[in-house]
Design a protein around this motif. Sequence first.
Motif, PDB file in Angstrom:
ATOM      1  N   GLN A  60       0.742  -1.176  -0.064  1.00  0.00           N
ATOM      2  CA  GLN A  60       0.305   0.216   0.144  1.00  0.00           C
ATOM      3  C   GLN A  60       0.771   1.039  -0.022  1.00  0.00           C
ATOM      4  O   GLN A  60       0.734   1.788  -0.953  1.00  0.00           O
ATOM      5  CB  GLN A  60      -1.052   0.480   1.237  1.00  0.00           C
ATOM      6  CG  GLN A  60      -1.910   0.978   1.114  1.00  0.00           C
ATOM      7  CD  GLN A  60      -2.678   0.935   2.435  1.00  0.00           C
ATOM      8  OE1 GLN A  60      -2.527   0.999   3.446  1.00  0.00           O
ATOM      9  NE2 GLN A  60      -3.777   1.210   2.676  1.00  0.00           N
ATOM     10  N   GLU A  61       2.317   1.230   1.405  1.00  0.00           N
ATOM     11  CA  GLU A  61       3.060   2.135   0.503  1.00  0.00           C
ATOM     12  C   GLU A  61       3.763   3.078  -0.357  1.00  0.00           C
ATOM     13  O   GLU A  61       3.375   3.437  -0.821  1.00  0.00           O
ATOM     14  CB  GLU A  61       4.131   2.188   2.210  1.00  0.00           C
ATOM     15  CG  GLU A  61       3.213   2.485   3.351  1.00  0.00           C
ATOM     16  CD  GLU A  61       4.252   1.624   4.588  1.00  0.00           C
ATOM     17  OE1 GLU A  61       3.677   2.852   5.645  1.00  0.00           O
ATOM     18  OE2 GLU A  61       4.391   0.908   4.275  1.00  0.00           O
ATOM     19  N   GLU A  63       2.466   1.687  -3.577  1.00  0.00           N
ATOM     20  CA  GLU A  63       1.628   2.285  -4.410  1.00  0.00           C
ATOM     21  C   GLU A  63       1.684   4.097  -4.450  1.00  0.00           C
ATOM     22  O   GLU A  63       1.182   4.836  -5.676  1.00  0.00           O
ATOM     23  CB  GLU A  63       0.155   1.861  -4.402  1.00  0.00           C
ATOM     24  CG  GLU A  63       0.379   0.310  -4.514  1.00  0.00           C
ATOM     25  CD  GLU A  63      -1.273  -0.428  -4.582  1.00  0.00           C
ATOM     26  OE1 GLU A  63      -1.845  -0.179  -3.627  1.00  0.00           O
ATOM     27  OE2 GLU A  63      -1.433  -1.666  -5.312  1.00  0.00           O
ATOM     28  N   ARG A  64       1.924   4.869  -3.367  1.00  0.00           N
ATOM     29  CA  ARG A  64       1.231   6.140  -3.427  1.00  0.00           C
ATOM     30  C   ARG A  64       2.752   6.886  -4.031  1.00  0.00           C
ATOM     31  O   ARG A  64       2.583   8.284  -4.507  1.00  0.00           O
ATOM     32  CB  ARG A  64       1.802   6.601  -1.640  1.00  0.00           C
ATOM     33  CG  ARG A  64       1.016   5.846  -1.433  1.00  0.00           C
ATOM     34  CD  ARG A  64       1.165   6.195   0.965  1.00  0.00           C
ATOM     35  NE  ARG A  64       0.033   5.324   1.173  1.00  0.00           N
ATOM     36  CZ  ARG A  64      -0.221   5.343   2.926  1.00  0.00           C
ATOM     37  NH1 ARG A  64       0.509   5.234   3.317  1.00  0.00           N
ATOM     38  NH2 ARG A  64      -0.948   5.173   3.023  1.00  0.00           N
ATOM     39  N   TRP A  65       4.121   5.950  -4.792  1.00  0.00           N
ATOM     40  CA  TRP A  65       4.692   7.008  -4.869  1.00  0.00           C
ATOM     41  C   TRP A  65       4.972   6.766  -6.606  1.00  0.00           C
ATOM     42  O   TRP A  65       4.686   5.419  -7.076  1.00  0.00           O
ATOM     43  CB  TRP A  65       6.705   6.295  -4.639  1.00  0.00           C
ATOM     44  CG  TRP A  65       6.890   5.908  -3.068  1.00  0.00           C
ATOM     45  CD1 TRP A  65       6.093   5.268  -2.213  1.00  0.00           C
ATOM     46  CD2 TRP A  65       7.447   7.471  -2.644  1.00  0.00           C
ATOM     47  NE1 TRP A  65       7.066   5.926  -1.142  1.00  0.00           N
ATOM     48  CE2 TRP A  65       7.826   7.070  -0.900  1.00  0.00           C
ATOM     49  CE3 TRP A  65       8.767   7.917  -2.856  1.00  0.00           C
ATOM     50  CZ2 TRP A  65       8.565   7.990   0.027  1.00  0.00           C
ATOM     51  CZ3 TRP A  65       9.267   9.031  -2.566  1.00  0.00           C
ATOM     52  CH2 TRP A  65       9.237   8.714  -0.790  1.00  0.00           C
ATOM     53  N   LYS A 317       7.933  10.971   1.437  1.00  0.00           N
ATOM     54  CA  LYS A 317       6.596   9.942   0.881  1.00  0.00           C
ATOM     55  C   LYS A 317       6.168  10.323  -0.540  1.00  0.00           C
ATOM     56  O   LYS A 317       6.720  10.810  -1.266  1.00  0.00           O
ATOM     57  CB  LYS A 317       5.056  11.169   2.264  1.00  0.00           C
ATOM     58  CG  LYS A 317       4.846  12.377   1.192  1.00  0.00           C
ATOM     59  CD  LYS A 317       3.304  12.312   2.212  1.00  0.00           C
ATOM     60  CE  LYS A 317       3.528  14.230   2.051  1.00  0.00           C
ATOM     61  NZ  LYS A 317       1.942  14.336   3.377  1.00  0.00           N
ATOM     62  N   LYS A 320       1.864  10.366  -5.366  1.00  0.00           N
ATOM     63  CA  LYS A 320       1.274  10.054  -6.841  1.00  0.00           C
ATOM     64  C   LYS A 320      -0.266  10.973  -6.639  1.00  0.00           C
ATOM     65  O   LYS A 320      -0.362  10.981  -7.639  1.00  0.00           O
ATOM     66  CB  LYS A 320       1.684   8.557  -7.080  1.00  0.00           C
ATOM     67  CG  LYS A 320       1.246   8.141  -8.133  1.00  0.00           C
ATOM     68  CD  LYS A 320       1.425   6.812  -9.068  1.00  0.00           C
ATOM     69  CE  LYS A 320       0.784   5.834  -7.940  1.00  0.00           C
ATOM     70  NZ  LYS A 320       1.339   4.373  -8.060  1.00  0.00           N
ATOM     71  N   SER A 321      -0.702  10.617  -5.591  1.00  0.00           N
ATOM     72  CA  SER A 321      -2.201  10.830  -5.561  1.00  0.00           C
ATOM     73  C   SER A 321      -2.451  12.042  -5.749  1.00  0.00           C
ATOM     74  O   SER A 321      -3.416  12.422  -6.661  1.00  0.00           O
ATOM     75  CB  SER A 321      -2.652  10.703  -4.106  1.00  0.00           C
ATOM     76  OG  SER A 321      -2.265  11.423  -3.038  1.00  0.00           O
TER      77      SER A 321
END
Length: 329
Positions: A60-61, A63-65, A317, A320-321
Amino acid sequence: MGYYLKQLDREKFSLFLDHAAELSGRSRFSLLSDILKSVFMYNVSILEYFQFRFFELSKQERERWAGMGQMYEYQLKMNPRNSRHILDNKTLFYKHYGDFFIHQVADVEDLENNPELAESILSNPSGKLVFKVSDGKCGAQVKIMNCEGFDRQGLVTFMKENNFGLVEEFIEQHPEMNRLSPSAVNTVRVITQLDDRGEVDILGCRLRISVNSSVDNMAAGNLAAPIDETTGRVSGPAVYSDITKPEQEFHPVTNVKIPGFQVPFWDEVLAMVHEAALAHPQNRSIGWDVVVTDKGPGLIEGNHDWCKLLWQLPVKKGLKSQLMNYVKQ
């Protein structure tokens, strides 16, 4: 994967792999297997696997990059090939955005046609000149020389013989920026994004900090720190893109404290990049490099392929979002 392997700095890869194995307690084979999966699952490069510290993160972490593949696709959509050339070429950038410069710049044609400009650049207060190739990246192919010994014709000849597209007066940065690090001009990177209404959003503000280097790029081994958009104060410690080096609360040479450092003329910096972002709206997402002098801020360059490391690593952090809303517009 083929592209990532071709571009891979193998010495750095080996260093990062050993460091990640030591930190995580995992075998090198386990990490190599994870790298292979991550390249395809998360669209990141091989070195980004380490720089984003995927070896410590959950699915999950991760996928944020936003990695290299993701950013290539995003920036191509935001800044199409038929319009990004004015950002990609330093000479064209100077021609299109010269009104936002605070220092004197000239190409060969300017020098040949305008003797007064040549004399003014040669007599600039710093006594130094900066030569740049038109398509240089990440501080590469930049040469700094003394004005002494050059005349107008000698300047033109030198640039032609060495394929330099531009010559600039050496910028004397604001005393506060010089107090932080005097080895290079320390620039502010502000990333602007035009929304579907043509209004300017800020995706991030970062301070690039030189460490015994004549340039301030992270790729050249320097530091970067996050800036609070509202105040212009540095809001956290500075980081390297080299994962083997610790973050810095104080500059390693000058010992100036980095968190809390106030960027001078902050309101003027934001006003300038807002105006620049609207000058050629066919390019919607630009990373502006801003110099701050005692006379105020000025542009150095604009980047259509602004760096995802400089954007994300200082805040530790994945962001990407932030991009998703603009992709849907």
